[in-house]
Design a protein around this motif. Structure first.
Motif, PDB file in Angstrom:
ATOM      1  N   ALA A 218      59.064  34.847   0.702  1.00  0.00           N
ATOM      2  CA  ALA A 218      58.734  36.145   0.110  1.00  0.00           C
ATOM      3  C   ALA A 218      59.881  36.661  -0.750  1.00  0.00           C
ATOM      4  CB  ALA A 218      58.411  37.144   1.213  1.00  0.00           C
ATOM      5  N   GLU A 219      61.125  36.416  -0.340  1.00  0.00           N
ATOM      6  CA  GLU A 219      62.272  36.844  -1.137  1.00  0.00           C
ATOM      7  C   GLU A 219      62.362  36.065  -2.444  1.00  0.00           C
ATOM      8  OE1 GLU A 219      65.724  36.483   1.247  1.00  0.00           O
ATOM      9  OE2 GLU A 219      65.158  38.077   2.664  1.00  0.00           O
ATOM     10  N   LEU A 220      62.076  34.780  -2.400  1.00  0.00           N
ATOM     11  CA  LEU A 220      62.161  33.963  -3.612  1.00  0.00           C
ATOM     12  C   LEU A 220      61.082  34.332  -4.616  1.00  0.00           C
ATOM     13  CD1 LEU A 220      62.947  30.458  -2.056  1.00  0.00           C
ATOM     14  CD2 LEU A 220      64.521  31.945  -3.281  1.00  0.00           C
ATOM     15  N   THR A 221      59.895  34.665  -4.132  1.00  0.00           N
ATOM     16  CA  THR A 221      58.797  35.007  -5.030  1.00  0.00           C
ATOM     17  C   THR A 221      58.800  36.472  -5.440  1.00  0.00           C
ATOM     18  OG1 THR A 221      57.368  35.357  -3.089  1.00  0.00           O
ATOM     19  CG2 THR A 221      57.331  33.176  -4.130  1.00  0.00           C
ATOM     20  N   GLN A 222      59.731  37.264  -4.893  1.00  0.00           N
ATOM     21  CA  GLN A 222      59.862  38.675  -5.245  1.00  0.00           C
ATOM     22  C   GLN A 222      58.590  39.484  -4.945  1.00  0.00           C
ATOM     23  OE1 GLN A 222      62.803  39.942  -6.213  1.00  0.00           O
ATOM     24  NE2 GLN A 222      63.679  37.894  -6.058  1.00  0.00           N
ATOM     25  N   GLU A 223      57.883  39.107  -3.908  1.00  0.00           N
ATOM     26  CA  GLU A 223      56.693  39.847  -3.509  1.00  0.00           C
ATOM     27  C   GLU A 223      57.080  40.861  -2.435  1.00  0.00           C
ATOM     28  OE1 GLU A 223      53.611  37.246  -2.339  1.00  0.00           O
ATOM     29  OE2 GLU A 223      53.488  36.213  -4.265  1.00  0.00           O
ATOM     30  N   THR A 224      56.737  42.105  -2.659  1.00  0.00           N
ATOM     31  CA  THR A 224      57.163  43.181  -1.741  1.00  0.00           C
ATOM     32  C   THR A 224      56.363  43.191  -0.442  1.00  0.00           C
ATOM     33  OG1 THR A 224      55.663  44.687  -2.900  1.00  0.00           O
ATOM     34  CG2 THR A 224      57.962  44.607  -3.644  1.00  0.00           C
ATOM     35  N   SER A 225      55.071  42.972  -0.506  1.00  0.00           N
ATOM     36  CA  SER A 225      54.261  43.045   0.704  1.00  0.00           C
ATOM     37  C   SER A 225      53.160  41.990   0.702  1.00  0.00           C
ATOM     38  CB  SER A 225      53.633  44.435   0.830  1.00  0.00           C
ATOM     39  OG  SER A 225      52.833  44.697  -0.317  1.00  0.00           O
ATOM     40  N   PRO A 226      53.531  40.709   0.698  1.00  0.00           N
ATOM     41  CA  PRO A 226      52.495  39.686   0.773  1.00  0.00           C
ATOM     42  C   PRO A 226      51.792  39.733   2.125  1.00  0.00           C
ATOM     43  CG  PRO A 226      54.655  38.691   1.017  1.00  0.00           C
ATOM     44  CD  PRO A 226      54.876  40.121   0.657  1.00  0.00           C
ATOM     45  N   GLU A 227      50.544  39.402   2.116  1.00  0.00           N
ATOM     46  CA  GLU A 227      49.753  39.482   3.348  1.00  0.00           C
ATOM     47  C   GLU A 227      50.296  38.558   4.425  1.00  0.00           C
ATOM     48  OE1 GLU A 227      45.122  38.796   4.815  1.00  0.00           O
ATOM     49  OE2 GLU A 227      45.693  38.596   2.695  1.00  0.00           O
ATOM     50  N   LYS A 228      50.684  37.350   4.032  1.00  0.00           N
ATOM     51  CA  LYS A 228      51.199  36.401   5.012  1.00  0.00           C
ATOM     52  C   LYS A 228      52.461  36.924   5.677  1.00  0.00           C
ATOM     53  CE  LYS A 228      52.518  31.526   5.434  1.00  0.00           C
ATOM     54  NZ  LYS A 228      52.717  30.245   4.691  1.00  0.00           N
ATOM     55  N   LEU A 229      53.364  37.493   4.889  1.00  0.00           N
ATOM     56  CA  LEU A 229      54.603  38.021   5.457  1.00  0.00           C
ATOM     57  C   LEU A 229      54.320  39.209   6.366  1.00  0.00           C
ATOM     58  CD1 LEU A 229      57.663  37.996   5.623  1.00  0.00           C
ATOM     59  CD2 LEU A 229      57.729  39.414   3.563  1.00  0.00           C
ATOM     60  N   GLN A 230      53.369  40.047   6.003  1.00  0.00           N
ATOM     61  CA  GLN A 230      53.025  41.185   6.849  1.00  0.00           C
ATOM     62  C   GLN A 230      52.492  40.716   8.199  1.00  0.00           C
ATOM     63  OE1 GLN A 230      53.641  44.387   6.356  1.00  0.00           O
ATOM     64  NE2 GLN A 230      54.620  43.879   4.402  1.00  0.00           N
ATOM     65  N   GLN A 231      51.736  39.648   8.207  1.00  0.00           N
ATOM     66  CA  GLN A 231      51.236  39.124   9.475  1.00  0.00           C
ATOM     67  C   GLN A 231      52.365  38.590  10.344  1.00  0.00           C
ATOM     68  OE1 GLN A 231      48.207  36.224   8.655  1.00  0.00           O
ATOM     69  NE2 GLN A 231      46.821  37.692   7.677  1.00  0.00           N
ATOM     70  N   TYR A 232      53.317  37.896   9.717  1.00  0.00           N
ATOM     71  CA  TYR A 232      54.442  37.371  10.503  1.00  0.00           C
ATOM     72  C   TYR A 232      55.339  38.488  11.028  1.00  0.00           C
ATOM     73  CZ  TYR A 232      53.658  32.395   9.626  1.00  0.00           C
ATOM     74  OH  TYR A 232      53.141  31.130   9.625  1.00  0.00           O
ATOM     75  N   ARG A 233      55.459  39.560  10.285  1.00  0.00           N
ATOM     76  CA  ARG A 233      56.301  40.665  10.743  1.00  0.00           C
ATOM     77  C   ARG A 233      55.728  41.361  11.966  1.00  0.00           C
ATOM     78  NH1 ARG A 233      58.036  43.317   4.845  1.00  0.00           N
ATOM     79  NH2 ARG A 233      59.742  41.819   4.431  1.00  0.00           N
ATOM     80  N   GLN A 234      54.445  41.175  12.221  1.00  0.00           N
ATOM     81  CA  GLN A 234      53.835  41.748  13.409  1.00  0.00           C
ATOM     82  C   GLN A 234      54.012  40.853  14.641  1.00  0.00           C
ATOM     83  OE1 GLN A 234      49.741  42.584  12.460  1.00  0.00           O
ATOM     84  NE2 GLN A 234      50.260  43.870  10.696  1.00  0.00           N
ATOM     85  N   VAL A 235      54.584  39.673  14.432  1.00  0.00           N
ATOM     86  CA  VAL A 235      54.846  38.747  15.544  1.00  0.00           C
ATOM     87  C   VAL A 235      56.295  38.956  15.977  1.00  0.00           C
ATOM     88  CG1 VAL A 235      54.882  36.350  16.283  1.00  0.00           C
ATOM     89  CG2 VAL A 235      53.182  37.101  14.608  1.00  0.00           C
ATOM     90  N   HIS A 236      56.511  39.651  17.074  1.00  0.00           N
ATOM     91  CA  HIS A 236      57.865  39.944  17.566  1.00  0.00           C
ATOM     92  C   HIS A 236      58.281  38.858  18.562  1.00  0.00           C
ATOM     93  CE1 HIS A 236      57.394  43.775  15.545  1.00  0.00           C
ATOM     94  NE2 HIS A 236      56.288  44.029  16.270  1.00  0.00           N
ATOM     95  N   LEU A 237      58.546  37.687  18.013  1.00  0.00           N
ATOM     96  CA  LEU A 237      58.828  36.531  18.865  1.00  0.00           C
ATOM     97  C   LEU A 237      60.235  36.551  19.419  1.00  0.00           C
ATOM     98  CD1 LEU A 237      57.902  33.830  20.028  1.00  0.00           C
ATOM     99  CD2 LEU A 237      58.590  32.745  17.882  1.00  0.00           C
ATOM    100  N   LEU A 238      61.244  36.771  18.586  1.00  0.00           N
ATOM    101  CA  LEU A 238      62.636  36.717  19.049  1.00  0.00           C
ATOM    102  C   LEU A 238      62.931  37.765  20.129  1.00  0.00           C
ATOM    103  CD1 LEU A 238      64.520  35.959  15.707  1.00  0.00           C
ATOM    104  CD2 LEU A 238      64.166  34.428  17.655  1.00  0.00           C
ATOM    105  N   PRO A 239      62.524  39.021  19.979  1.00  0.00           N
ATOM    106  CA  PRO A 239      62.744  39.975  21.082  1.00  0.00           C
ATOM    107  C   PRO A 239      62.058  39.548  22.374  1.00  0.00           C
ATOM    108  CG  PRO A 239      62.231  41.144  19.063  1.00  0.00           C
ATOM    109  CD  PRO A 239      61.981  39.689  18.793  1.00  0.00           C
ATOM    110  N   GLY A 240      60.864  38.966  22.252  1.00  0.00           N
ATOM    111  CA  GLY A 240      60.167  38.498  23.450  1.00  0.00           C
ATOM    112  C   GLY A 240      60.902  37.355  24.113  1.00  0.00           C
ATOM    113  N   LEU A 241      61.459  36.450  23.315  1.00  0.00           N
ATOM    114  CA  LEU A 241      62.225  35.338  23.888  1.00  0.00           C
ATOM    115  C   LEU A 241      63.450  35.844  24.640  1.00  0.00           C
ATOM    116  CD1 LEU A 241      62.046  32.760  20.949  1.00  0.00           C
ATOM    117  CD2 LEU A 241      60.875  32.605  23.151  1.00  0.00           C
ATOM    118  N   ARG A 242      64.151  36.813  24.089  1.00  0.00           N
ATOM    119  CA  ARG A 242      65.339  37.359  24.755  1.00  0.00           C
ATOM    120  C   ARG A 242      64.945  38.088  26.042  1.00  0.00           C
ATOM    121  NH1 ARG A 242      67.100  39.953  20.780  1.00  0.00           N
ATOM    122  NH2 ARG A 242      66.216  41.997  21.317  1.00  0.00           N
ATOM    123  N   GLU A 243      63.889  38.880  26.004  1.00  0.00           N
ATOM    124  CA  GLU A 243      63.476  39.625  27.202  1.00  0.00           C
ATOM    125  C   GLU A 243      62.956  38.716  28.301  1.00  0.00           C
ATOM    126  OE1 GLU A 243      60.546  42.291  25.779  1.00  0.00           O
ATOM    127  OE2 GLU A 243      61.949  43.492  24.567  1.00  0.00           O
TER     128      GLU A 243
END
Length: 473
Positions: free
Chosen positions: A362-387
């Protein structure tokens, strides 16, 4: 009577008469001469006609002229100019140059020069064919005849090759009409993949089928659903849901092979993944992993779970909501499940890096809110792994004896470093394990260097260990 004795009055008429007589004689003589010798001519027209006759004669002589053969070498040689003026005017040379030779005009000397092509190019141009010339000289008519033979031979050879190829195909393959006729006589029906899958699903779903028949149907079905189109066709007649329902079976073998089919159908097939989530496949897979089942069944179920989660952020979010990390933690902490532990760690590594790559893209393509990136941002995997304590669990898996398992654990430790740095630094066992691996892989990397492997497998593992030790100091 003498003329002197005549009086002057009589001499004048005689002189006139004599003059008329001489004029008449002269006129008579002229009338008997050849008229061509005294004809008037146009010098300009006569000269032009003469020139045309000469040029025509020169061209006729040129066509019949025997040209001397020029023997080229790999060095430039000057071509001898033509002997006739007409030959020079037609922009030709006085020597016959073989086909495939290089000819150039030397701007310094004004002479034409020729040489052989390189051996490879000359051989490619000739393609094994030679002109039928047995003498040292040949005429322009010989050249035309030889060229016609050359083209005719090439066409005949090509025609022969085509006929030979067609004959070979006819020998190896029979027409479909003949095959259908033979199959009809043998009572054999040709089925499409779709028809085969329908038959297999019906066999699996039939209450009259034995356990062996159901397992055989699932085993054959897995072969077909590897193809993306076939897996999507499985949706069209409800076959996918039938297989998902097979996960509820009380028979471990049915669960195992149903998961085997689902894992093949899910792989890189978003349409099938969406239908599977809506059909409740994720919940059923997690239930099997959380309950007591044979190890072989859990292997296939974990395979299906990995295929469902990869490249599908919506399924990953549902996985976290349903407590998927807790289920996997319990799975890797069971005794005798080291093989499953390595697969779980590999899955976690893939999910973490997948999200990272989506953000980088998303950073390379300069897209501010791509749908795919928005879906991944809703996946809070790293905090869940730590907890859920995956920092400690992953660090302890580094003690596995297999190098391949260690490699996957080291990769996962690297991607979790930003999240688990404090836990890693406070874990003395991890530091001791990394130090021990450093010594072991240094020795193995030295052996690789002795064998001439500058970038060997153990050298890469040593680099990963050194990188982690450097980050934890």
């Amino acid at each position: 009577m003498a003329l002197q004795s005549l009086p002057s009055s009589r001499m004048a008429p005689l002189a006139i008469l004599l003059g008329l007589l001489m004029a008449a004689c002269f006129t008579f003589c002229l009338s008997h001469q050849n008229p061509k010798e005294f004809a008037l001519t146009n010098p300009e027209k006569s000269s032009t006609k003469e020139t045309e006759r000469k040029e025509t004669k020169a061209e006729e002589e040129l066509d019949a002229e025997v040209l001397e053969v020029f023997y080229p070498t790999h060095e430039w040689q000057a071509l001898r100019p033509a002997s006739q003026a007409g030959l020079m005017q037609s922009n030709k040379i006085g020597q016959a140059v073989p086909a495939g030779s290089h000819v150039r005009l030397n701007l310094q000397t004004g002479e034409r020069e020729a040489k052989l092509q390189s051996e490879d190019k000359f051989r490619n141009n000739l393609k094994g064919k030679r002109l039928d010339i047995n003498t040292n000289t040949y005429t322009s008519q010989d050249l035309k005849s030889a060229l016609a033979k050359f083209k005719e031979g090439a066409e005949m050879e090509s025609s022969k090759e085509d006929k030979a190829r067609q004959a070979e195909v006819k020998r190896l393959f029979r027409p479909i009409e003949e095959l259908k006729k033979d199959f009809d006589e043998l009572n054999i029906v040709i089925e499409t993949d779709m028809q085969i899958m329908v038959r297999l699903i019906n066999k699996f779903n039939s209450s009259s089928s034995s356990l062996e028949e159901k397992i055989a149907a699932l085993f054959d079905l897995e072969y077909y659903v590897h193809q993306m189109d076939n897996a999507q066709d499985l949706l069209s007649f409800g076959g996918l849901q039938v297989v998902i329902n097979g996960l509820n079976s009380t028979e471990p073998l049915v669960k195992e092979y149903a998961a085997f089919v689902l894992g093949a159908a899910f792989s890189s097939n978003p349409k099938v993944q969406v239908e599977a989530i809506e059909g409740g496949a994720l919940q059923k897979l997690l239930v099997i992993l959380a309950t007591e089942q044979p190890l072989t069944a859990k292997k296939k179920v974990l395979f299906a779970l990995c295929s469902l989660l990869r490249h599908f952020p919506y399924a990953q979010r549902q996985f976290l909501k349903l407590g998927g990390l807790q289920v996997l933690r319990s799975l890797v902490q069971e005794k005798g499940t080291e093989v499953l532990a390595v697969r779980v760690v590999t899955l976690l590594y893939d999910l973490v890096t997948e999200k990272m790559f989506a953000e980088e893209e998303a950073e390379l393509t300069q897209e501010t809110s791509p749908e795919k990136l928005q879906q991944y941002r809703q996946v809070h995997l790293l905090p869940g792994l730590r907890e859920q304590g995956w920092c400690e669990i992953t660090a302890h898996l580094l003690a596995l004896p297999e190098h391949d398992a260690r490699e996957k654990v080291l990769q996962t430790l690297g991607v979790l470093l930003a999240t688990c740095r404090d836990h890693y630094r406070q874990d003395p066992q991890l530091s001791r394990t990394l130090a021990s691996l450093q010594v072991e892989y240094q020795a193995l990397a030295s052996l690789e260097l002795q064998d001439g492997e500058d970038e060997g497998y153990f050298r890469e593992l040593l680099g990963s260990v050194n990188s982690l030790l450097k980050e934890l100091r």
